[in-house]
Design an enzyme around this catalytic site. Structure first.
Site, PDB file in Angstrom:
ATOM      1  CB  VAL A   1       5.001 -14.004  10.247  1.00 18.11           C
ATOM      2  CG1 VAL A   1       3.500 -13.834  10.484  1.00 18.11           C
ATOM      3  CG2 VAL A   1       5.740 -12.709  10.532  1.00 18.11           C
TER       4      VAL A   1
ATOM      5  CB  SER B   1      14.292 -16.874  17.925  1.00 20.23           C
ATOM      6  OG  SER B   1      13.635 -17.260  16.794  1.00 20.23           O
TER       7      SER B   1
ATOM      8  CG  HIS C   1      11.917 -16.253  22.495  1.00 20.66           C
ATOM      9  ND1 HIS C   1      13.132 -16.704  22.939  1.00 20.66           N
ATOM     10  CD2 HIS C   1      11.734 -16.835  21.288  1.00 20.66           C
ATOM     11  CE1 HIS C   1      13.654 -17.511  22.039  1.00 20.66           C
ATOM     12  NE2 HIS C   1      12.824 -17.608  21.032  1.00 20.66           N
TER      13      HIS C   1
ATOM     14  CG  MET D   1       7.781 -21.232  16.913  1.00 22.11           C
ATOM     15  SD  MET D   1       7.977 -22.464  18.201  1.00 22.11           S
ATOM     16  CE  MET D   1       7.768 -21.480  19.661  1.00 22.11           C
TER      17      MET D   1
ATOM     18  CE  LYS E   1       9.663 -12.044  13.044  1.00 20.84           C
ATOM     19  NZ  LYS E   1       8.846 -13.038  13.700  1.00 20.84           N
TER      20      LYS E   1
ATOM     21  CG  ASN F   1      17.476 -18.731  21.110  1.00 24.78           C
ATOM     22  OD1 ASN F   1      17.416 -19.880  21.544  1.00 24.78           O
ATOM     23  ND2 ASN F   1      16.544 -18.226  20.330  1.00 24.78           N
TER      24      ASN F   1
ATOM     25  CG  ASP G   1      -0.401 -18.704   7.783  1.00 26.54           C
ATOM     26  OD1 ASP G   1       0.371 -19.132   8.653  1.00 26.54           O
ATOM     27  OD2 ASP G   1      -0.053 -18.497   6.597  1.00 26.54           O
TER      28      ASP G   1
HETATM   29  P1  NAD Z   1       7.165 -21.128  10.204  1.00 22.65           P
HETATM   30  O1  NAD Z   1       7.816 -20.866   8.902  1.00 22.65           O
HETATM   31  O2  NAD Z   1       6.954 -22.549  10.618  1.00 22.65           O
HETATM   32  O3  NAD Z   1       5.727 -20.416  10.238  1.00 22.65           O
HETATM   33  C1  NAD Z   1       5.493 -19.115   9.815  1.00 22.65           C
HETATM   34  C2  NAD Z   1       4.042 -18.990   9.330  1.00 22.65           C
HETATM   35  O4  NAD Z   1       3.782 -17.637   9.029  1.00 22.65           O
HETATM   36  C3  NAD Z   1       3.770 -19.786   8.063  1.00 22.65           C
HETATM   37  O5  NAD Z   1       2.629 -20.590   8.272  1.00 22.65           O
HETATM   38  C4  NAD Z   1       3.481 -18.718   7.028  1.00 22.65           C
HETATM   39  O6  NAD Z   1       2.497 -19.114   6.072  1.00 22.65           O
HETATM   40  C5  NAD Z   1       2.975 -17.578   7.880  1.00 22.65           C
HETATM   41  N1  NAD Z   1       3.078 -16.291   7.255  1.00 22.65           N
HETATM   42  C6  NAD Z   1       4.036 -15.841   6.389  1.00 22.65           C
HETATM   43  N2  NAD Z   1       3.728 -14.579   6.024  1.00 22.65           N
HETATM   44  C7  NAD Z   1       2.596 -14.240   6.673  1.00 22.65           C
HETATM   45  C8  NAD Z   1       1.788 -13.077   6.678  1.00 22.65           C
HETATM   46  N3  NAD Z   1       2.108 -12.020   5.951  1.00 22.65           N
HETATM   47  N4  NAD Z   1       0.678 -13.075   7.451  1.00 22.65           N
HETATM   48  C9  NAD Z   1       0.341 -14.148   8.167  1.00 22.65           C
HETATM   49  N5  NAD Z   1       1.068 -15.274   8.182  1.00 22.65           N
HETATM   50  C10 NAD Z   1       2.174 -15.314   7.450  1.00 22.65           C
HETATM   51  O7  NAD Z   1       8.015 -20.334  11.281  1.00 22.65           O
HETATM   52  P2  NAD Z   1       8.196 -20.647  12.832  1.00 22.65           P
HETATM   53  O8  NAD Z   1       9.284 -21.634  13.020  1.00 22.65           O
HETATM   54  O9  NAD Z   1       6.869 -20.939  13.432  1.00 22.65           O
HETATM   55  O10 NAD Z   1       8.742 -19.244  13.356  1.00 22.65           O
HETATM   56  C11 NAD Z   1       7.876 -18.153  13.549  1.00 22.65           C
HETATM   57  C12 NAD Z   1       8.557 -17.146  14.449  1.00 22.65           C
HETATM   58  O11 NAD Z   1       8.816 -17.761  15.696  1.00 22.65           O
HETATM   59  C13 NAD Z   1       9.896 -16.661  13.947  1.00 22.65           C
HETATM   60  O12 NAD Z   1      10.031 -15.318  14.309  1.00 22.65           O
HETATM   61  C14 NAD Z   1      10.893 -17.532  14.678  1.00 22.65           C
HETATM   62  O13 NAD Z   1      12.150 -16.900  14.828  1.00 22.65           O
HETATM   63  C15 NAD Z   1      10.206 -17.667  16.003  1.00 22.65           C
HETATM   64  N6  NAD Z   1      10.589 -18.866  16.790  1.00 22.65           N
HETATM   65  C16 NAD Z   1      10.758 -20.074  16.209  1.00 22.65           C
HETATM   66  C17 NAD Z   1      11.084 -21.169  16.992  1.00 22.65           C
HETATM   67  C18 NAD Z   1      11.232 -22.545  16.391  1.00 22.65           C
HETATM   68  O14 NAD Z   1      11.772 -23.446  17.066  1.00 22.65           O
HETATM   69  N7  NAD Z   1      10.746 -22.791  15.174  1.00 22.65           N
HETATM   70  C19 NAD Z   1      11.235 -21.021  18.387  1.00 22.65           C
HETATM   71  C20 NAD Z   1      11.029 -19.769  18.954  1.00 22.65           C
HETATM   72  C21 NAD Z   1      10.699 -18.696  18.145  1.00 22.65           C
END
Ligand code: NAD
Length: 696
Positions: free
Chosen positions: A407, A436, A457, A335, A414, A507, A354
């Protein structure tokens, strides 16, 4: 541009003379002037709107102007627009929404066609000078002229299909007889606009020029010196019905891949029209108007017009424009990477942080792929990539107007990150989370400035999903929320305000639908069958395929949060599904989920649908029930925002006008009775929400 256009009218090169006065005269929406050489210049300039659209008043005035011109017999007629935004966007959708009575519809279509035919028949050379957007009825107006001159950058198209219609003012008949009919049909069937250069290649316009050369191009047009690209000789074959029938079969097959006839009749009606009448422009024109009138009366068209207005209403949530120069995104995963790439594409400077450099590198590579796909030229890609800055040290935090956290979905992680961010951020910057499912009241605990904290979101993929939920919580300030909505508008997405509650709106509504789909599979139903039933209802993608797309791990996580956080009996996740997730079978991203995935597509066998009605209700009614609960709890303010959010956030059957519109159309009483019956048969998860009693 408008200034330039009017200035061009008084330009000596146009022989109007410096003293020429361009007045509105007797007309509210048109201006008419005659040059020294006796050429009439007619400018469309709707008095009551910033953009030109065509409505009854505009056409009635045009009719009266044409009446005058038939008497005054100018040496030529030039039609253009005085608006910056372009020539004309097409029919006024407000007008379409008021057309409900069949005889009235027929009369109005016939009158409008009468005006356009009168223009086409005016015995002088007519030149349309087109800039900006020239769409739908605007293009049909231009097609009544003998020559079309486009200013570079103009977009021409027939977007009617997006409103469940096809052209109805001769656009279908004229375009298929002017250019290669296959190209014309493709434009009308897809609704995709052509740029001026493509339009020139097709022969839809006869010259592409810059504003400063318009006078010369007009002179060439009036003298008959422009050269039109004619369609290839092969296209003459389509004058014959057998050739059209072969092409029509192919068109139907292509269309069927995208839209079912029962849901979206317009493209099929257009193909039928061309197949039956494409040999004669006159016959096709007559049939076109009749078919257009029928389509206007379909529920599909009415609901797509409704969806258009729902979209406009969501856009308005963005409110006043604000300055956002710099965005910092934390977390470069699925995301965060997408959000950062999209913001940079929309012209903002973005720093992307990141814990690891690898995801940042991967995000930049994905950004390039995205830009190559959506962009037209290398310069735009290069500029966007220049704006997207890797930032492992978090230098951008101090400069950002908005910081977006994306993240992993873990409360403590978070919260820890927010502590670091808040210390470095500008005091008035907004901190937004893309969570989410975690309630914002929990996330905001420990924040020094909870008033500046909101949820944004986004949906996956950000470049295609237009909706962003702007999530409030008790401590969020009105200004931070307004800034969040303005930011969403700034990056060309649709802001939907929602209150923090598990799953927010989208959701929360989607999850019971996905869980029920998995329950059906658990009971032994084929995944393909469940998907087919949902698609027959009108969902763009079946729930099982969607679960695989989203990621089974995420689905299980969100279902758990909803089950824990809500007083609702969501069935527990089957053990086999948890095992799949534990084994790394996560769906599309791992190549195997409920389907096996290859090249981004699931491999599916044939569905075997038996009890379609009951299965449809088992899937759709829990979704509606959750929507009603969201309304009752005030998660979303009203049914219009809800319907818009579900259409643009989940793709909920747009031709049904949104879940609450569907509920009203079907009858809320019937839905309640059905839910009660399902509850008796399958369990209390179907118990109707008390909110149904408040709906009228
Ligand atoms: P992801 O696992 O693909 O990416 C998360 C990233 O955060 C990774 O690159 C990781 O290295 C990085 N990270 C971890 N710890 C960190 C830190 N301390 N500082 C900086 N970076 C850090 O996850 P995602 O699917 O992109 O989801 C991220 C957020 O978005 C979540 O809260 C999720 O619920 C929300 N979300 C996801 C979707 C989806 O379809 N994947 C849709 C809407 C919202």
């Amino acid at each position: 541009m408008a200034g330039k256009v009017v200035a061009a009218l008084s330009d000596r090169a146009l022989e109007l003379g410096p003293a020429a006065h361009v007045s509105k005269g007797r007309w509210e929406h048109w201006r008419l002037a005659t040059s020294q050489t006796g050429v009439a210049w007619l400018l469309l300039d709707r008095a009551d709107t910033r953009t030109n659209t065509l409505n009854d008043k505009v056409l009635v005035e045009l009719n009266s102007i044409l009446e005058d011109l038939e008497v005054s017999k100018p040496k030529g007629l030039v039609i253009r627009s005085a608006k910056t935004s372009g020539f004309a966007y097409g029919a006024d959708v407000n007008d379409l929404a008021t057309m409900t009575d069949p005889p009235e519809i027929e009369a109005r279509i016939s009158e409008a066609n009468g005006v356009f035919d009168r223009l086409a028949a005016l015995p002088v050379t007519k030149v349309a000078v087109i800039h900006g957007q020239c769409l739908g009825g605007g293009l049909e107006l231009a097609l009544c002229c003998d020559w079309r001159i486009a200013i570079a950058g103009t977009k021409l198209g027939f977007p009617e299909v997006l409103l469940g219609l096809h052209p109805g003012l001769g656009g279908a008949a004229r375009s298929t007889h002017l250019i290669d009919p296959i190209q014309a049909m493709t434009m009308m069937l897809t609704g995709k606009a052509a740029d001026a250069r493509k339009a020139k290649r097709l022969g839809l316009v006869d010259a592409v020029t810059e504003e400063r050369h318009v006078a010369a191009a007009v002179a060439d047009g009036l003298a008959g010196k422009l050269r039109r690209n004619r369609p290839g000789t092969l296209s003459h074959a389509f004058a014959l019905r057998p050739a059209r029938s072969v092409a029509a079969r192919k068109m139907r097959a292509e269309t069927a891949k995208k839209a079912r006839q029962a849901h979206y009749p317009a493209p099929y009606a257009l193909i039928d029209l061309w197949e039956a009448h494409g040999g004669s422009r006159k016959a096709m024109h007559k049939a076109e108007a009749a078919s257009f009138g029928k389509l206007l009366q379909t529920d599909t068209s009415r609901n797509l017009v409704r969806a258009y207005f729902l979209r406009e209403a969501l856009k308005k949530n963005a409110g006043e424009q604000r300055d956002f120069a710099h965005v910092h995104v934390v977390g470069a995963g699925t995301m965060g990477g997408e959000i950062a790439a999209w913001c940079a594409w929309q012209g903002l400077r973005v720093t992307l942080g990141d814990v690891d450099v690898k995801p940042i590198g991967a995000a930049l590579a994905r950004a390039r792929e995205l830009y190559d796909k959506i962009g037209k030229d290398d310069a735009a890609t290069r500029d966007a990539l220049d704006r997207l800055i890797p930032d492992t040290k978090g230098y951008g935090i101090a400069h950002a107007d908005i910081v977006i956290e994306a993240v992993p979905e873990k409360l403590d992680l978070k919260q820890k990150i927010y502590a670091g961010l808040e210390a470095g951020m500008k005091k008035d910057a907004v901190l937004a989370t893309n969570t989410s499912s975690i309630p914002l009241d929990r996330l905001s605990k420990g924040l020094k400035r909870p008033a500046r904290f909101i949820g944004l979101h986004f949906f996956n993929p950000v470049s295609r999903m237009q909706l962003v939920e702007v999530v409030s919580h008790d401590k969020a300030s009105a200004d931070a929320l307004a800034a969040g909505s303005a930011f969403v508008g700034r990056i060309s997405r649709l802001p939907a305000p929602v209150r923090s509650a598990p799953g927010f709106l989208v959701n929360r509504a989607l999850m019971p639908y996905l869980v029920e789909a998995l329950t059906l599979v658990d009971e032994g139903e084929k995944a393909e069958t469940v998907d087919e039933v949902a698609e027959r209802f009108g969902m763009p993608m079946g729930p099982i395929e969607l679960a695989d797309q989203v990621g089974l791990d995420i689905c299980v996580e969100v279902a758990d949060v909803l089950r824990d956080g809500l007083d609702q009996s969501i069935p527990s996740t089957p053990d086999w599904l948890r095992k799949k997730v534990a084994d790394g079978e996560l769906g599309r991203k791992s190549g195997q989920g409920l389907y096996a995935w290859k090249d981004g597509k699931p491999s599916k066998s044939s569905p075997s649908v038996h009890h379609a009605d009951e299965t449809t209700d088992r899937l759709i009614l829990p979704l509606l029930n959750a929507c009603v609960a969201c309304l009752r709890e005030g998660v979303v303010a009203d049914t219009e925002t809800l319907d818009g959010a579900m259409i643009f956030g989940t793709g909920f059957a747009p031709f049904r006008g949104g879940p609450m519109h569907y509920a009203r159309t079907r009858g809320t009483g019937d839905i309640k009775v059905t839910l009660k019956r399902l509850a008796e048969r399958y369990g209390e998860r179907f118990t109707p929400d008390p909110g149904w009693d408040d709906l009228t």
